[in-house]
Scaffold this active site. Structure first.
Site, PDB file in Angstrom:
ATOM      1  N   PRO A   2     -10.268  14.018   9.368  1.00 23.21           N
ATOM      2  CA  PRO A   2     -10.018  13.714  10.782  1.00 23.21           C
ATOM      3  C   PRO A   2      -9.586  12.263  10.985  1.00 23.21           C
ATOM      4  O   PRO A   2     -10.181  11.351  10.423  1.00 23.21           O
ATOM      5  CB  PRO A   2     -11.384  13.943  11.450  1.00 23.21           C
ATOM      6  CG  PRO A   2     -12.243  14.611  10.437  1.00 23.21           C
ATOM      7  CD  PRO A   2     -11.668  14.331   9.093  1.00 23.21           C
ATOM      8  N   ARG A 255      -8.018   3.677  -2.038  1.00 21.25           N
ATOM      9  CA  ARG A 255      -7.432   4.814  -1.332  1.00 21.25           C
ATOM     10  C   ARG A 255      -6.017   5.055  -1.814  1.00 21.25           C
ATOM     11  O   ARG A 255      -5.262   4.130  -2.066  1.00 21.25           O
ATOM     12  CB  ARG A 255      -7.386   4.541   0.184  1.00 21.25           C
ATOM     13  CG  ARG A 255      -8.683   4.067   0.798  1.00 21.25           C
ATOM     14  CD  ARG A 255      -9.760   5.122   0.791  1.00 21.25           C
ATOM     15  NE  ARG A 255      -9.379   6.319   1.529  1.00 21.25           N
ATOM     16  CZ  ARG A 255      -9.555   6.495   2.835  1.00 21.25           C
ATOM     17  NH1 ARG A 255     -10.091   5.542   3.557  1.00 21.25           N
ATOM     18  NH2 ARG A 255      -9.195   7.612   3.426  1.00 21.25           N
TER      19      ARG A 255
END
Ligand SMILES: [Zn+2]
Length: 268
Positions: A2, A255
């Site tokens: 999300p 990431r």
């Protein structure tokens, strides 16, 4: 995962179902959540549902006393709407059964990976009050952002994920915004000029707006769950949609980041 558009979708659904409704029943099925505090919502009335970045603040009231619930979807949280009395959904953690006149609904918070949060806290709960401006609510002032980035000696991609700087930009939209602004994600945050930051702000708005527009119905669709990838470069391989150079995937600040070495300029 999300990000701001999916949280905004959850806000709209929760606002529609909760505002003006009375909480009749609360079921908590996760030992990490405070069942006693959440159970105290029974008998309150939903007042409003706000979003700031990726956090939601749900305000309930009992007479004049307000109770605040803060919710974060973490990696896999979802709020679903079901009929009151519907059987438990898969990975259901919290159930709020609410009634408005004769209409009853259940709001189910489900979370497979359990990184999400649902908690009762004071109105100025730290994680909420520390958040930076929300690009869709307050807009992003390029001059303020440029000044704030001037103090960051990290890669711009890493700086963008700091929720105290800007609330709601996560890995997907940071990757997309940098591609749109033609800025290499490894560029030093403090090296960006004001025109670079202006381009970046434009990119952030564009990718968040597109993300919001592509959500339909009450439930979010996620790329990792097999939904169509509507992003320009996120989770893609092969040629850049703008210049045709092959996209490159690197790891930055832990990431995964995709960028185009052909048209995203490295600012030093
Ligand atoms: Zn390119």
């Amino acid at each position: 995962v999300p990000e701001l558009p999916e949280v905004e979708l959850a806000r709209r659904v929760l606002a529609r179902e909760l505002e003006g409704a009375r909480v009749e029943r609360v079921v908590v099925a996760d030992e990490r959540l405070d069942a006693v505090a959440l159970g105290g919502l029974v008998g309150t009335r939903g007042v409003k549902v706000e979003r700031r970045g990726k956090w939601l603040r749900l305000t309930f009231a009992r007479k004049r006393t307000e109770v605040f619930v803060f919710a974060h979807l973490g990696m896999s949280g979802r709020w679903l709407v079901a009929d009151a009395g519907a059987p438990a959904a898969r990975h259901e953690r919290v159930r709020l059964e609410v009634a408005r006149a004769r209409w009853k609904t259940a709001l189910l918070y489900t979370d497979v990976r359990r990184f999400g949060r649902v908690l009762v806290a004071p109105a100025d709960f730290e994680a909420w009050s520390e958040l930076g401006p929300d690009p869709l609510l307050e807009g992003t002032d390029p001059e303020r952002l440029h000044a704030a980035l001037g103090a960051r000696r990290v890669a711009i991609k890493v700086a963008l994920l700091d929720q105290r700087l800007l609330a709601g930009v996560g890995n997907i939209h940071a990757t997309e915004a940098l591609w749109r602004a033609k800025i290499d994600p490894r560029s030093r945050a403090d090296a960006l000029t004001l025109p670079d930051v202006r381009a970046l702000v434009k990119g952030i708005r564009a990718t968040l707006t597109l993300g919001l527009r592509s959500q339909q119905g009450d439930e979010p669709a996620y790329v990792q769950d097999g939904a169509a990838n509507r992003f320009k470069v996120y989770d893609r391989t092969g040629p850049c949609p703008r210049c045709g150079t092959n996209l490159v995937k690197i790891v930055l600040g832990g990431r995964g980041t995709t960028y185009c070495p052909g048209c995203q300029r490295r600012i030093r």
